[in-house]
Design a protein around this motif. Structure first.
Motif, PDB file in Angstrom:
ATOM      1  N   ALA A  28      -2.536  -1.872  -9.354  1.00  9.78           N
ATOM      2  CA  ALA A  28      -2.824  -0.437  -9.507  1.00  9.78           C
ATOM      3  C   ALA A  28      -3.546  -0.136 -10.817  1.00  9.78           C
ATOM      4  CB  ALA A  28      -1.525   0.360  -9.425  1.00  9.78           C
ATOM      5  N   MET A  29      -3.334  -0.962 -11.831  1.00 11.05           N
ATOM      6  CA  MET A  29      -3.943  -0.740 -13.139  1.00 11.05           C
ATOM      7  C   MET A  29      -5.452  -1.026 -13.131  1.00 11.05           C
ATOM      8  SD  MET A  29      -3.308  -2.947 -16.611  1.00 11.05           S
ATOM      9  CE  MET A  29      -4.019  -4.369 -15.799  1.00 11.05           C
ATOM     10  N   VAL A  30      -5.869  -2.042 -12.406  1.00  8.99           N
ATOM     11  CA  VAL A  30      -7.241  -2.533 -12.484  1.00  8.99           C
ATOM     12  C   VAL A  30      -8.291  -1.441 -12.293  1.00  8.99           C
ATOM     13  CG1 VAL A  30      -8.921  -4.114 -11.449  1.00  8.99           C
ATOM     14  CG2 VAL A  30      -6.602  -4.903 -11.951  1.00  8.99           C
ATOM     15  N   SER A  35     -13.557  -1.402 -18.110  1.00 10.07           N
ATOM     16  CA  SER A  35     -14.140  -2.598 -18.725  1.00 10.07           C
ATOM     17  C   SER A  35     -13.769  -3.894 -18.000  1.00 10.07           C
ATOM     18  CB  SER A  35     -13.736  -2.698 -20.197  1.00 10.07           C
ATOM     19  OG  SER A  35     -12.345  -2.907 -20.341  1.00 10.07           O
ATOM     20  N   ILE A  36     -12.843  -3.841 -17.058  1.00 12.98           N
ATOM     21  CA  ILE A  36     -12.453  -5.044 -16.313  1.00 12.98           C
ATOM     22  C   ILE A  36     -13.554  -5.396 -15.318  1.00 12.98           C
ATOM     23  CG2 ILE A  36     -10.819  -6.020 -14.664  1.00 12.98           C
ATOM     24  CD1 ILE A  36      -8.661  -4.194 -15.909  1.00 12.98           C
ATOM     25  N   ARG A  37     -14.031  -6.637 -15.391  1.00 12.40           N
ATOM     26  CA  ARG A  37     -15.056  -7.121 -14.456  1.00 12.40           C
ATOM     27  C   ARG A  37     -14.449  -7.945 -13.330  1.00 12.40           C
ATOM     28  NH1 ARG A  37     -16.920  -3.400 -15.770  1.00 12.40           N
ATOM     29  NH2 ARG A  37     -18.354  -3.091 -17.483  1.00 12.40           N
ATOM     30  N   ALA A  38     -13.407  -8.699 -13.638  1.00 10.73           N
ATOM     31  CA  ALA A  38     -12.689  -9.493 -12.625  1.00 10.73           C
ATOM     32  C   ALA A  38     -11.244  -9.593 -13.090  1.00 10.73           C
ATOM     33  CB  ALA A  38     -13.307 -10.870 -12.478  1.00 10.73           C
ATOM     34  N   TYR A  69      -9.455  -2.831 -22.871  1.00  7.56           N
ATOM     35  CA  TYR A  69      -8.372  -3.139 -21.934  1.00  7.56           C
ATOM     36  C   TYR A  69      -7.060  -3.316 -22.678  1.00  7.56           C
ATOM     37  CZ  TYR A  69      -5.510  -6.647 -19.417  1.00  7.56           C
ATOM     38  OH  TYR A  69      -4.494  -7.366 -18.859  1.00  7.56           O
ATOM     39  N   ARG A  70      -7.079  -4.144 -23.715  1.00  7.35           N
ATOM     40  CA  ARG A  70      -5.858  -4.443 -24.467  1.00  7.35           C
ATOM     41  C   ARG A  70      -5.180  -3.176 -24.964  1.00  7.35           C
ATOM     42  NH1 ARG A  70      -6.578  -6.703 -30.331  1.00  7.35           N
ATOM     43  NH2 ARG A  70      -6.868  -4.451 -30.580  1.00  7.35           N
ATOM     44  N   ASP A  71      -5.984  -2.231 -25.421  1.00  7.39           N
ATOM     45  CA  ASP A  71      -5.456  -1.020 -26.034  1.00  7.39           C
ATOM     46  C   ASP A  71      -5.392   0.180 -25.089  1.00  7.39           C
ATOM     47  OD1 ASP A  71      -5.316  -2.540 -28.361  1.00  7.39           O
ATOM     48  OD2 ASP A  71      -7.273  -1.854 -29.080  1.00  7.39           O
ATOM     49  N   HIS A  72      -5.821   0.004 -23.864  1.00 13.17           N
ATOM     50  CA  HIS A  72      -5.847   1.112 -22.903  1.00 13.17           C
ATOM     51  C   HIS A  72      -4.420   1.594 -22.633  1.00 13.17           C
ATOM     52  CE1 HIS A  72      -6.628   3.429 -19.292  1.00 13.17           C
ATOM     53  NE2 HIS A  72      -7.923   3.345 -19.577  1.00 13.17           N
ATOM     54  N   PRO A  73      -4.197   2.910 -22.608  1.00  6.82           N
ATOM     55  CA  PRO A  73      -2.846   3.433 -22.396  1.00  6.82           C
ATOM     56  C   PRO A  73      -2.189   2.990 -21.087  1.00  6.82           C
ATOM     57  CG  PRO A  73      -4.416   5.233 -22.772  1.00  6.82           C
ATOM     58  CD  PRO A  73      -5.171   3.953 -22.851  1.00  6.82           C
ATOM     59  N   VAL A  74      -2.958   2.807 -20.034  1.00  5.46           N
ATOM     60  CA  VAL A  74      -2.376   2.348 -18.766  1.00  5.46           C
ATOM     61  C   VAL A  74      -1.852   0.919 -18.929  1.00  5.46           C
ATOM     62  CG1 VAL A  74      -2.871   1.818 -16.344  1.00  5.46           C
ATOM     63  CG2 VAL A  74      -3.787   3.902 -17.371  1.00  5.46           C
ATOM     64  N   HIS A  75      -2.596   0.083 -19.625  1.00  5.82           N
ATOM     65  CA  HIS A  75      -2.184  -1.299 -19.863  1.00  5.82           C
ATOM     66  C   HIS A  75      -0.964  -1.359 -20.776  1.00  5.82           C
ATOM     67  CE1 HIS A  75      -2.775  -5.307 -21.971  1.00  5.82           C
ATOM     68  NE2 HIS A  75      -2.532  -5.655 -20.718  1.00  5.82           N
ATOM     69  N   THR A  76      -0.998  -0.614 -21.865  1.00 10.68           N
ATOM     70  CA  THR A  76       0.138  -0.657 -22.791  1.00 10.68           C
ATOM     71  C   THR A  76       1.400  -0.072 -22.154  1.00 10.68           C
ATOM     72  OG1 THR A  76      -0.562   1.410 -23.880  1.00 10.68           O
ATOM     73  CG2 THR A  76      -1.313  -0.663 -24.864  1.00 10.68           C
ATOM     74  N   GLN A  77       1.245   0.913 -21.290  1.00  6.77           N
ATOM     75  CA  GLN A  77       2.396   1.476 -20.575  1.00  6.77           C
ATOM     76  C   GLN A  77       2.966   0.460 -19.593  1.00  6.77           C
ATOM     77  OE1 GLN A  77       1.646   5.154 -18.506  1.00  6.77           O
ATOM     78  NE2 GLN A  77       3.723   5.284 -17.721  1.00  6.77           N
TER      79      GLN A  77
END
Length: 99
Positions: A28-30, A35-38, A69-77
């Motif tokens: 669901a995050m992708v 910035s995610i390519r794969a 990506y590393r710092d994106h709020p969805v990823h950190t959550q």
């Protein structure tokens, strides 16, 4: 292109249901992080003793894309809700591919 690889060994109390929840959350995050390519992830097949339990492999155009990506709020959550406190061991690296 930059590839990010992270491997986990889960704490013993992490069950199959939780691992399934993590997989669903990763999927669901992708689409929420441009910035995610794969992106791929999955459980170890258990072929070799001593492997980590789970892996995530992600590709980005450049280091800035990875950092976004590393710092994106969805990823950190996702990390805070599903990963933190449930991992006995983590290994990660980022490297350049196709360059």
């Amino acid at each position: 292109m930059v590839r990010h690889v992270v491997m986990f060994r889960w704490e013993p109390e992490v069950d199959e249901a939780h691992i399934g929840t993590v997989a669903t959350a990763l999927d669901a995050m992708v689409p929420q992080i441009p910035s995610i390519r794969a992106y791929t992830h999955g459980r170890d097949l258990g072929v070799n003793i001593g492997n980590h339990d789970y892996v995530v492999v992600a590709d980005f155009d450049d280091v800035d894309g990875y950092l976004a990506y590393r710092d994106h709020p969805v990823h950190t959550q996702l990390i805070a809700e599903h990963i933190a406190g449930r991992v006995a061991e983590r290994a990660a690296l980022q490297f350049e591919i196709g360059g």
